[in-house]
Design an enzyme around this catalytic site. Structure first.
Site, mmCIF file in Angstrom:
data_model
loop_
_atom_site.group_PDB
_atom_site.id
_atom_site.type_symbol
_atom_site.label_atom_id
_atom_site.label_comp_id
_atom_site.label_asym_id
_atom_site.label_seq_id
_atom_site.Cartn_x
_atom_site.Cartn_y
_atom_site.Cartn_z
ATOM 1 N N HIS A 75 0.874 -1.169 -0.034
ATOM 2 C CA HIS A 75 -0.062 0.147 -0.051
ATOM 3 C C HIS A 75 0.964 1.281 0.083
ATOM 4 C CE1 HIS A 75 -4.310 -1.003 0.101
ATOM 5 N NE2 HIS A 75 -4.013 -1.997 0.856
ATOM 6 N N SER A 76 1.927 1.323 -0.891
ATOM 7 C CA SER A 76 2.717 2.424 -0.732
ATOM 8 C C SER A 76 2.552 3.875 -1.258
ATOM 9 C CB SER A 76 3.886 1.965 -1.465
ATOM 10 O OG SER A 76 4.808 2.770 -2.081
ATOM 11 N N ASN A 77 2.516 4.714 -0.492
ATOM 12 C CA ASN A 77 2.470 6.144 -1.097
ATOM 13 C C ASN A 77 3.542 6.427 -1.938
ATOM 14 O OD1 ASN A 77 0.334 6.719 0.820
ATOM 15 N ND2 ASN A 77 2.058 6.779 2.328
ATOM 16 N N CYS A 79 4.704 4.171 -4.079
ATOM 17 C CA CYS A 79 4.370 3.976 -5.550
ATOM 18 C C CYS A 79 3.235 4.603 -5.978
ATOM 19 C CB CYS A 79 4.002 2.561 -5.526
ATOM 20 S SG CYS A 79 5.162 1.359 -5.225
#
Ligand SMILES: Cc1ncc(COP(=O)(O)O)c(C=O)c1O
Length: 350
Positions: A75-77, A79
């Site tokens: 759930h990377s910001n 990315c």
């Protein structure tokens, strides 16, 4: 430092506002607390990565890249903002994400994963131990297919990315003279370390006297986190032409607010989200900024600051991650037990 001659593309809405937080300051009964709104940088839903991406994408374009390859947590910001920047610049984007199993698919699209899918990123999910190999394989395959891929490590935490936060410190310095206030402390969430490296270099180069406090979001020891930040600073001597010596003691890390680990929400983080929402109407994320706010609240309660201190809280973005945490946040709000502690997307959820 030679920031001016680095290739840069304008992506972020700058300067971001620096605002007073009178209600939070009153509630915590200690120092005067301010907020730097880097959640308003734009590039998808905003956040700290927009500043880093200005220099990293500048370098990618200068090297004639036609696609970006990066990766991080599920759930990377990072990315999300990288995919948005790539799309805006007309580039393809491949995201290698760490998950509980290879090729893991969530039952529902939510939070940052939903945004990655909407932007049409090519997504590969692998176990963390296969992460580096998967990135190398992607680079190799694309090169063999005649593409020009540009690789950016997790969080953009290399000197070019940190340059964005040297700039942020310069921006804050200018705002502090407009506001007529000197910031004694700046508190933020630190992960891959590029934000902290840039802030520390900027504060030292400008001699602002601001102490930069990083609240670690991962289960690293304090020394490991400091070493990660220090590595970026050392490499900046060559890449950014940094000439000032940065003492190791400038890298201040608190790692006691991580709770169960990266991405785990604790009561203290849930409290941090609620306190800021209820006092100032500002929404922070449960992973990074809530860890930093939990740190700030605790340090105020422990009377670490003087009443006359000015403390700047960096809102580094990521509030879309509130939605996948709806259950524990609801439970906290209703005064019930947390229904879960390990998110299903965490590699620890096996
Ligand atoms: C919202 C948010 N805040 C802070 C950080 C930490 O920044 P850094 O990785 O530069 O330490 C991140 C990293 O992903 C983030 O997404």
């Amino acid at each position: 430092m030679k920031l001016g001659s680095l290739p840069r593309v304008r992506l972020a809405n700058l300067p971001t506002p620096t605002q007073d937080m009178p209600n939070l300051s009153k509630k915590l009964g200690g120092p005067h607390i301010w907020i730097k709104r880097d959640d308003l940088t734009g590039v998808a839903f905003g956040g700290n990565k927009a500043r880093k991406l200005e220099y990293l994408m500048g370098d990618a374009i200068a090297k004639k890249a036609d696609m970006i390859i990066t990766g991080a947590g599920f759930h990377s910001n990072w990315c999300t903002q990288t995919a948005a920047a790539a799309r805006r610049l007309g580039l393809d984007i491949v995201l290698v994400k760490k998950g509980p199993r290879d090729n893991w698919e969530p039952a529902e699209w939510d939070g940052n994963h939903l945004l990655h899918e909407l932007m049409g990123a090519e997504i590969k999910v692998v176990r963390p131990e296969k992460f580096n190999g998967a990135i190398e394989a992607e680079m190799d395959t694309r090169r063999k297919a005649g593409r020009i891929p540009y690789f950016i490590p997790i969080g953009g935490s290399v000197p070019l990315g940190a340059a964005g936060y040297v700039n942020a410190m310069l921006e804050t310095f200018n705002q502090s003279s407009e506001l007529g206030v000197d910031f004694d402390y700046l508190i933020h969430g630190t992960g891959s370390g590029g934000t902290q490296a840039g802030l520390v270099m900027g504060a030292r180069a400008l001699n602002t006297g601001t102490k930069i406090i990083g609240a670690a979001v991962d289960w690293k020891t304090k020394e490991e986190q400091q070493a990660d930040v220090n590595r970026i600073i050392r490499d900046s001597h060559d890449v950014l032409g940094l000439e000032v010596e940065i003492p190791f003691s400038d890298i201040v890390v608190y790692n006691e607010y991580v709770g169960g680990g990266y991405g785990f929400i604790s009561k203290e983080k849930a409290e941090a989200v609620k306190v800021l929402a209820e006092t100032e109407g500002i929404l922070i994320d449960p992973v990074y900024t809530a860890t930093a706010m939990a740190c700030l609240i605790d340090l105020c309660r422990k009377k670490k600051f003087k009443k006359s201190d000015n403390v700047l809280f960096l809102h580094s973005g990521g509030a879309v991650a509130l939605f996948p945490y709806r259950e524990p946040l609801k439970a906290y709000t209703k005064g019930k037990q947390f229904p879960w502690t390990i998110p299903d997307w965490s590699p620890q959820a096996t």
